[in-house]
Design a protein around this motif. Structure first.
Motif, PDB file in Angstrom:
ATOM      1  N   THR A   1       0.827  -1.248   0.103  1.00  0.00           N
ATOM      2  CA  THR A   1       0.117  -0.116  -0.034  1.00  0.00           C
ATOM      3  C   THR A   1       0.867   1.190  -0.036  1.00  0.00           C
ATOM      4  OG1 THR A   1      -0.001   0.036   2.404  1.00  0.00           O
ATOM      5  CG2 THR A   1      -1.835  -1.137   1.238  1.00  0.00           C
ATOM      6  N   GLY A   2       2.175   1.285   0.525  1.00  0.00           N
ATOM      7  CA  GLY A   2       2.935   2.187   0.428  1.00  0.00           C
ATOM      8  C   GLY A   2       2.462   3.371   1.497  1.00  0.00           C
ATOM      9  N   ARG A   3       1.656   2.907   2.575  1.00  0.00           N
ATOM     10  CA  ARG A   3       1.089   3.948   3.517  1.00  0.00           C
ATOM     11  C   ARG A   3       1.490   3.494   4.893  1.00  0.00           C
ATOM     12  NH1 ARG A   3      -4.334   3.187   1.195  1.00  0.00           N
ATOM     13  NH2 ARG A   3      -5.200   1.489   2.293  1.00  0.00           N
ATOM     14  N   THR A   4       0.919   4.352   5.785  1.00  0.00           N
ATOM     15  CA  THR A   4       1.176   3.776   7.239  1.00  0.00           C
ATOM     16  C   THR A   4      -0.435   3.411   7.457  1.00  0.00           C
ATOM     17  OG1 THR A   4       0.828   5.990   8.274  1.00  0.00           O
ATOM     18  CG2 THR A   4       3.058   5.129   7.794  1.00  0.00           C
ATOM     19  N   MET A   5      -0.709   3.268   8.837  1.00  0.00           N
ATOM     20  CA  MET A   5      -1.978   3.074   9.241  1.00  0.00           C
ATOM     21  C   MET A   5      -2.774   4.507   9.462  1.00  0.00           C
ATOM     22  SD  MET A   5      -1.943   1.819  13.177  1.00  0.00           S
ATOM     23  CE  MET A   5      -2.143   2.778  14.424  1.00  0.00           C
TER      24      MET A   5
ATOM     25  N   HIS B   1     -10.889  -0.940   1.459  1.00  0.00           N
ATOM     26  CA  HIS B   1     -10.804  -1.427   3.105  1.00  0.00           C
ATOM     27  C   HIS B   1      -9.646  -1.837   3.487  1.00  0.00           C
ATOM     28  CE1 HIS B   1     -15.332  -0.464   2.562  1.00  0.00           C
ATOM     29  NE2 HIS B   1     -15.305  -1.175   1.833  1.00  0.00           N
ATOM     30  N   PHE B   2      -8.596  -1.994   2.820  1.00  0.00           N
ATOM     31  CA  PHE B   2      -7.455  -2.510   3.135  1.00  0.00           C
ATOM     32  C   PHE B   2      -6.707  -1.295   3.833  1.00  0.00           C
ATOM     33  CE2 PHE B   2      -5.821  -6.713   1.296  1.00  0.00           C
ATOM     34  CZ  PHE B   2      -7.057  -7.190   0.969  1.00  0.00           C
ATOM     35  N   VAL B   3      -6.355  -1.478   4.976  1.00  0.00           N
ATOM     36  CA  VAL B   3      -5.360  -0.455   5.801  1.00  0.00           C
ATOM     37  C   VAL B   3      -4.070  -0.469   5.458  1.00  0.00           C
ATOM     38  CG1 VAL B   3      -4.659   0.458   8.137  1.00  0.00           C
ATOM     39  CG2 VAL B   3      -6.977  -0.610   7.830  1.00  0.00           C
ATOM     40  N   LEU B   4      -3.215  -1.708   5.210  1.00  0.00           N
ATOM     41  CA  LEU B   4      -2.289  -2.035   4.975  1.00  0.00           C
ATOM     42  C   LEU B   4      -2.367  -3.346   4.200  1.00  0.00           C
ATOM     43  CD1 LEU B   4      -0.010  -1.097   7.807  1.00  0.00           C
ATOM     44  CD2 LEU B   4       0.247   0.004   5.637  1.00  0.00           C
ATOM     45  N   TYR B   5      -1.283  -4.001   3.516  1.00  0.00           N
ATOM     46  CA  TYR B   5      -1.272  -5.009   2.774  1.00  0.00           C
ATOM     47  C   TYR B   5      -0.014  -5.099   2.372  1.00  0.00           C
ATOM     48  CZ  TYR B   5      -1.361  -8.470  -0.826  1.00  0.00           C
ATOM     49  OH  TYR B   5      -1.079  -9.687  -1.499  1.00  0.00           O
ATOM     50  N   GLY B   6       0.770  -6.585   2.570  1.00  0.00           N
ATOM     51  CA  GLY B   6       1.972  -6.872   2.254  1.00  0.00           C
ATOM     52  C   GLY B   6       2.111  -8.168   2.221  1.00  0.00           C
ATOM     53  N   ASP B   7       3.521  -8.633   1.804  1.00  0.00           N
ATOM     54  CA  ASP B   7       4.043  -9.845   1.669  1.00  0.00           C
ATOM     55  C   ASP B   7       5.053 -10.058   2.882  1.00  0.00           C
ATOM     56  OD1 ASP B   7       2.965 -10.964  -0.814  1.00  0.00           O
ATOM     57  OD2 ASP B   7       4.429  -9.564  -1.856  1.00  0.00           O
TER      58      ASP B   7
ATOM     59  N   GLN C   1       1.409 -13.659   3.474  1.00  0.00           N
ATOM     60  CA  GLN C   1       0.745 -12.338   3.547  1.00  0.00           C
ATOM     61  C   GLN C   1       0.178 -11.992   4.521  1.00  0.00           C
ATOM     62  OE1 GLN C   1      -1.585 -13.692  -0.081  1.00  0.00           O
ATOM     63  NE2 GLN C   1      -0.004 -12.625  -1.600  1.00  0.00           N
ATOM     64  N   ALA C   2       0.026 -10.787   4.706  1.00  0.00           N
ATOM     65  CA  ALA C   2      -0.655 -10.129   5.876  1.00  0.00           C
ATOM     66  C   ALA C   2      -1.627  -8.830   5.466  1.00  0.00           C
ATOM     67  CB  ALA C   2       0.112  -9.890   6.991  1.00  0.00           C
ATOM     68  N   ALA C   3      -2.639  -8.584   5.990  1.00  0.00           N
ATOM     69  CA  ALA C   3      -3.217  -7.630   5.803  1.00  0.00           C
ATOM     70  C   ALA C   3      -4.304  -7.084   7.027  1.00  0.00           C
ATOM     71  CB  ALA C   3      -4.497  -7.646   4.594  1.00  0.00           C
ATOM     72  N   LEU C   4      -4.011  -5.888   6.967  1.00  0.00           N
ATOM     73  CA  LEU C   4      -5.055  -5.158   8.011  1.00  0.00           C
ATOM     74  C   LEU C   4      -6.131  -4.463   7.267  1.00  0.00           C
ATOM     75  CD1 LEU C   4      -2.059  -3.281  10.105  1.00  0.00           C
ATOM     76  CD2 LEU C   4      -3.342  -5.289  10.721  1.00  0.00           C
ATOM     77  N   VAL C   5      -7.302  -4.935   7.552  1.00  0.00           N
ATOM     78  CA  VAL C   5      -8.548  -4.606   6.956  1.00  0.00           C
ATOM     79  C   VAL C   5      -9.785  -4.082   7.583  1.00  0.00           C
ATOM     80  CG1 VAL C   5      -7.787  -6.076   5.003  1.00  0.00           C
ATOM     81  CG2 VAL C   5      -9.461  -6.807   6.830  1.00  0.00           C
TER      82      VAL C   5
ATOM     83  N   ALA D   1     -13.579 -10.473   7.047  1.00  0.00           N
ATOM     84  CA  ALA D   1     -12.383 -10.083   7.063  1.00  0.00           C
ATOM     85  C   ALA D   1     -11.494 -11.462   6.283  1.00  0.00           C
ATOM     86  CB  ALA D   1     -11.978  -9.734   8.376  1.00  0.00           C
ATOM     87  N   ALA D   2     -11.861 -12.534   7.046  1.00  0.00           N
ATOM     88  CA  ALA D   2     -10.891 -13.820   6.822  1.00  0.00           C
ATOM     89  C   ALA D   2     -11.100 -14.026   5.042  1.00  0.00           C
ATOM     90  CB  ALA D   2     -11.623 -14.998   7.554  1.00  0.00           C
ATOM     91  N   SER D   3     -12.079 -13.532   4.430  1.00  0.00           N
ATOM     92  CA  SER D   3     -12.301 -13.967   3.126  1.00  0.00           C
ATOM     93  C   SER D   3     -11.303 -13.160   2.223  1.00  0.00           C
ATOM     94  CB  SER D   3     -13.845 -13.756   2.721  1.00  0.00           C
ATOM     95  OG  SER D   3     -14.114 -12.215   2.789  1.00  0.00           O
ATOM     96  N   VAL D   4     -10.819 -12.116   2.702  1.00  0.00           N
ATOM     97  CA  VAL D   4      -9.742 -11.308   1.629  1.00  0.00           C
ATOM     98  C   VAL D   4      -8.428 -12.127   1.237  1.00  0.00           C
ATOM     99  CG1 VAL D   4     -10.697  -9.212   2.522  1.00  0.00           C
ATOM    100  CG2 VAL D   4      -8.655  -9.980   3.627  1.00  0.00           C
ATOM    101  N   LEU D   5      -8.231 -12.787   2.084  1.00  0.00           N
ATOM    102  CA  LEU D   5      -6.795 -13.706   1.701  1.00  0.00           C
ATOM    103  C   LEU D   5      -7.243 -15.392   1.849  1.00  0.00           C
ATOM    104  CD1 LEU D   5      -4.123 -12.119   3.978  1.00  0.00           C
ATOM    105  CD2 LEU D   5      -4.426 -11.820   1.562  1.00  0.00           C
TER     106      LEU D   5
END
Length: 173
Positions: free
Chosen positions: A93-97, A125-131, A143-147, A155-159
């Protein structure tokens, strides 16, 4: 280099953390400019929720620095955590929360993780997402996401093959 650091509480860890909140926050103040995200994972989003862990995504120069960050932290030193997971984090995402401003009424926030490495289509709706990679950056491990989402199941369905945990923005209260 960004690192994903998640301390998972041991039984009784919540009580330890309550006693050490100010010490924890003071320790984190020393990393304020390097924090990408922070906050507790929770048993639920209810008013009587307890923490199940502490998540930090932090920008540090190397593995030694992240190990100092993780293992000198007051909760860890007092034995609040059963385990601490440390990964390199490649932030897509290239951002912070704190840059995330898309809060939707009646949605909650979640930490979602997977060991799968399939394609993901981030939404607004992804606050952050990354590998997630090993700390030496040699192997991709997931992978992890803050959503934000209306429910834990959503939420569990996004990954794919995900584990999801209630999470909230952290910091001084």
């Amino acid at each position: 280099m960004q690192f994903f650091v998640w301390g998972r509480d041991r039984q009784g860890g919540f009580d330890v953390k309550v006693k050490l909140n100010e010490e924890h926050w003071s320790f984190m103040d020393g990393y304020a400019d390097q924090l990408i995200a922070r906050g507790p994972t929770l048993t639920s989003h209810s008013d009587d929720a307890e923490t199940t862990g502490s998540l930090h995504i932090v920008d540090l120069p190397d593995e030694d620095a992240v190990r100092r960050f993780a293992y000198e932290e007051p909760y860890y030193r007092a034995g609040a955590f059963e385990s601490v997971d440390i990964y390199r984090f490649h932030n897509h995402t290239g951002r912070t929360m704190w840059d995330f401003a898309n809060a939707v009424a009646d949605y909650h926030r979640y930490l979602v993780m997977t060991t799968d490495v399939g394609p993901v289509t981030p939404t607004e709706h992804f606050v952050l997402y990354g590998d997630l990679f090993t700390t030496d950056n040699r192997a991709r491990v997931g992978q992890a996401a803050l959503v934000e989402a209306p429910s834990l199941a959503a939420a569990a369905s996004v990954l794919p093959i995900a584990e999801a945990h209630p999470w909230e923005f952290g910091g001084r209260r």
